[in-house]
Write an enzyme that holds these catalytic residues in place. Sequence first.
Site, PDB file in Angstrom:
ATOM      1  N   SER A   1       0.856  -1.181   0.000  1.00  0.00           N
ATOM      2  CA  SER A   1       0.000   0.000   0.000  1.00  0.00           C
ATOM      3  C   SER A   1       0.891   1.229   0.000  1.00  0.00           C
ATOM      4  O   SER A   1       2.065   1.158   0.406  1.00  0.00           O
ATOM      5  CB  SER A   1      -0.880   0.012   1.260  1.00  0.00           C
ATOM      6  OG  SER A   1      -1.494   1.269   1.461  1.00  0.00           O
TER       7      SER A   1
ATOM      8  N   TYR B   1      -2.708  -0.988  10.365  1.00  0.00           N
ATOM      9  CA  TYR B   1      -2.603  -1.234   8.929  1.00  0.00           C
ATOM     10  C   TYR B   1      -1.293  -0.649   8.385  1.00  0.00           C
ATOM     11  O   TYR B   1      -0.554  -1.316   7.655  1.00  0.00           O
ATOM     12  CB  TYR B   1      -3.798  -0.611   8.219  1.00  0.00           C
ATOM     13  CG  TYR B   1      -3.839  -0.829   6.721  1.00  0.00           C
ATOM     14  CD1 TYR B   1      -4.308  -2.017   6.188  1.00  0.00           C
ATOM     15  CD2 TYR B   1      -3.431   0.171   5.839  1.00  0.00           C
ATOM     16  CE1 TYR B   1      -4.358  -2.227   4.817  1.00  0.00           C
ATOM     17  CE2 TYR B   1      -3.481  -0.016   4.476  1.00  0.00           C
ATOM     18  CZ  TYR B   1      -3.948  -1.212   3.964  1.00  0.00           C
ATOM     19  OH  TYR B   1      -3.990  -1.406   2.613  1.00  0.00           O
TER      20      TYR B   1
END
Length: 255
Positions: A143, A156
Amino acid sequence: MPLRNKVAIVTGGNSGIGQAIVLALAGQGAKIVIDYIVDEQAVEGLEAEIAKLGGQAIGVDADVSKPAEIQKLVDAAVQAFGRLDIMVNNAGVETRSSILDTTEAQYDRVMDVNLKSAFFGTQIAAKQMIGQGGGGRIINITSVHEDWPMPGNTPYCLSKGGMRMLNRTAGVELGPHGVSVVGVGPGAVATPINASTMNNPGLLAKLDAAIPLGRMARPEEIATLVAFLAGDGASYLTATTIFADGGLMQSSVGL
């Protein structure tokens, strides 16, 4: 077809980016093992769609937070198709929780599904690739948040930051064996994980305005990059991350 006779595993392969990756790899001729833990009907639909295109795919119910279940995926690939050439560690979850309010259970779930699964997915796939000979490609879906803070989503970001160093370090370690390790770092993508943003017109408008290309990515745009990395055109790439974010990281603070 550039991936004809190649065998790929895609974790979290029955929805979102994973589903798009499955279709992109199959469209280039790869045989696919689709990992899932929910929605078996979606997997069956994917298998049927790939079969209509003349390809081959099987679904395997495996919880990739458990190394033994990752081994089950690899064993299924070898049993069904004879080998493993491409491993895509795509499965991921998030809690949208901050450093102050994240519980131990939330932390463990995000780290297990995102980082632990990528670590052991890389390890177990690499062992198979080395043992069978011929090298291989390991592609870890990270990401922009492996490098770019997202306040309110700390576990995350931490998991994706760990994947950054997994790609770099494993890529160096596995290079002499002919196994490359590359990360793909999407920005905002129109998938269920971003449903809360997409369903809020104000948040969506704010996000789109922060992206130089003016919109979220389509899952297929990430999948096309993964398919490229699985092919001969990416033969000299390893130990790095390729970001596909529409310029988001260069234009805005974390949203």
